[in-house]
Design a protein around this motif. Structure first.
Motif, PDB file in Angstrom:
ATOM      1  N   ASP A  48       0.972  -1.276  -0.018  1.00  0.00           N
ATOM      2  CA  ASP A  48       0.085   0.016   0.055  1.00  0.00           C
ATOM      3  C   ASP A  48       0.711   1.148  -0.085  1.00  0.00           C
ATOM      4  OD1 ASP A  48      -1.806   2.203   1.151  1.00  0.00           O
ATOM      5  OD2 ASP A  48      -3.178   0.777   1.305  1.00  0.00           O
ATOM      6  N   SER A  49       0.908   1.975  -1.100  1.00  0.00           N
ATOM      7  CA  SER A  49       1.915   3.201  -1.406  1.00  0.00           C
ATOM      8  C   SER A  49       1.707   4.080  -0.428  1.00  0.00           C
ATOM      9  CB  SER A  49       2.168   3.261  -2.929  1.00  0.00           C
ATOM     10  OG  SER A  49       0.816   3.771  -3.325  1.00  0.00           O
ATOM     11  N   LEU A  50       0.462   4.531  -0.171  1.00  0.00           N
ATOM     12  CA  LEU A  50      -0.145   5.670   0.795  1.00  0.00           C
ATOM     13  C   LEU A  50       0.428   5.310   1.975  1.00  0.00           C
ATOM     14  CD1 LEU A  50      -1.568   8.057   1.217  1.00  0.00           C
ATOM     15  CD2 LEU A  50      -3.716   6.887   1.553  1.00  0.00           C
ATOM     16  N   LEU A  51       0.136   4.045   2.593  1.00  0.00           N
ATOM     17  CA  LEU A  51       0.523   3.798   3.991  1.00  0.00           C
ATOM     18  C   LEU A  51       2.158   3.637   4.188  1.00  0.00           C
ATOM     19  CD1 LEU A  51      -2.126   1.330   5.262  1.00  0.00           C
ATOM     20  CD2 LEU A  51      -2.035   3.818   5.671  1.00  0.00           C
ATOM     21  N   LYS A  52       2.670   3.211   3.121  1.00  0.00           N
ATOM     22  CA  LYS A  52       4.133   3.345   3.138  1.00  0.00           C
ATOM     23  C   LYS A  52       4.701   4.775   3.122  1.00  0.00           C
ATOM     24  CE  LYS A  52       8.274   2.124   0.299  1.00  0.00           C
ATOM     25  NZ  LYS A  52       8.576   1.241  -0.822  1.00  0.00           N
ATOM     26  N   GLN A  53       4.037   5.799   2.364  1.00  0.00           N
ATOM     27  CA  GLN A  53       4.416   7.243   2.740  1.00  0.00           C
ATOM     28  C   GLN A  53       4.221   7.690   4.075  1.00  0.00           C
ATOM     29  OE1 GLN A  53       2.712   9.522  -0.587  1.00  0.00           O
ATOM     30  NE2 GLN A  53       3.303   7.873  -2.046  1.00  0.00           N
ATOM     31  N   VAL A  54       3.146   7.241   4.482  1.00  0.00           N
ATOM     32  CA  VAL A  54       2.571   7.670   5.906  1.00  0.00           C
ATOM     33  C   VAL A  54       3.602   7.392   6.900  1.00  0.00           C
ATOM     34  CG1 VAL A  54       0.932   7.619   7.580  1.00  0.00           C
ATOM     35  CG2 VAL A  54       0.293   8.309   5.102  1.00  0.00           C
ATOM     36  N   ARG A  55       3.928   5.934   6.753  1.00  0.00           N
ATOM     37  CA  ARG A  55       4.619   5.282   7.803  1.00  0.00           C
ATOM     38  C   ARG A  55       6.129   6.060   7.764  1.00  0.00           C
ATOM     39  NH1 ARG A  55       4.229   0.150   6.274  1.00  0.00           N
ATOM     40  NH2 ARG A  55       5.934   0.082   4.720  1.00  0.00           N
ATOM     41  N   LYS A  56       6.747   6.298   6.527  1.00  0.00           N
ATOM     42  CA  LYS A  56       8.007   6.940   6.359  1.00  0.00           C
ATOM     43  C   LYS A  56       8.159   8.205   6.840  1.00  0.00           C
ATOM     44  CE  LYS A  56      11.448   7.798   2.853  1.00  0.00           C
ATOM     45  NZ  LYS A  56      11.760   7.742   1.278  1.00  0.00           N
ATOM     46  N   ALA A  57       7.137   8.980   6.601  1.00  0.00           N
ATOM     47  CA  ALA A  57       6.836  10.282   7.200  1.00  0.00           C
ATOM     48  C   ALA A  57       6.848  10.483   8.491  1.00  0.00           C
ATOM     49  CB  ALA A  57       5.920  10.999   6.597  1.00  0.00           C
TER      50      ALA A  57
END
Length: 192
Positions: A60-69
């Motif tokens: 899930d690219s959205l959750l990956k971006q959120v987790r990274k941020a």
């Protein structure tokens, strides 16, 4: 923020990365249970929808971006338990070479996500169609947002909310203030 303490649980279903980050930060700071919905677009198999900690979510690219941020900008812990300092990347030993992927310590942040991989958008499609006006258009071979998948995400998220209210388990450490989360003072949009 808005007296979040009055809520039994918050369900985040926004598609904006920055808004999702802010919702998570505010709920964690207030100790309010939260269920986060990932991206449902371009998926068509509702049987692959799952609920798991944000640290376990894959595909899930959205959750990956959120987790990274959250890790890089807001002090959420990495898999190894360390916390990033603003402006600094992970510190590796000189002899470390390739890093092994370690199992992340759960954050107590349940997410609704799909195990189904999104379909790569094809540049062309062999099928041409004509609409009622005689205009032709090529299909893009993606599902876009399938109502049955989005609806299923909603039902799974609602179930997770009820489970959290009836039998709270995922957020126990966060409610007790044990989750090592350093929240920055700025919003996600201010830190970019």
């Amino acid at each position: 923020m808005l007296g979040l303490e009055q809520f039994d649980c918050v369900l985040d279903a926004v598609d904006s990365r920055n808004d999702k980050i802010d919702i998570i930060r505010f709920c964690v700071a207030a100790g309010v249970p939260l269920i986060v919905a990932g991206a449902a677009g371009d998926r068509a198999d509702p049987t692959k929808i799952r609920v798991g900690d944000i640290t376990e979510v894959r595909g899930d690219s959205l959750l990956k971006q959120v987790r990274k941020a959250l890790r890089q900008q807001h002090g959420f812990p990495r898999a190894d338990g360390s916390v990033a300092q603003k402006g600094k990347g992970p510190q590796l030993a000189a002899s470390a070479g390739r890093r092994k992927r370690s199992v992340a310590t759960p954050w107590g942040l349940p997410c609704v996500y799909s195990l189904e991989q999104t379909r790569e958008q094809q540049k062309s499609c062999a099928v041409q169609r004509e609409d009622a006006l005689g205009l032709s258009a090529s299909c893009d071979a993606t599902f876009g947002t399938a109502c049955f998948t989005v609806g299923s995400f909603g039902f799974v998220a609602a179930s997770a909310v009820i489970e959290e209210i009836v039998a709270p388990k995922a957020l126990g450490d966060r409610r007790k203030g044990k989750l090592p989360v350093g929240l920055g003072s700025g919003s996600a949009t201010e830190t970019e």
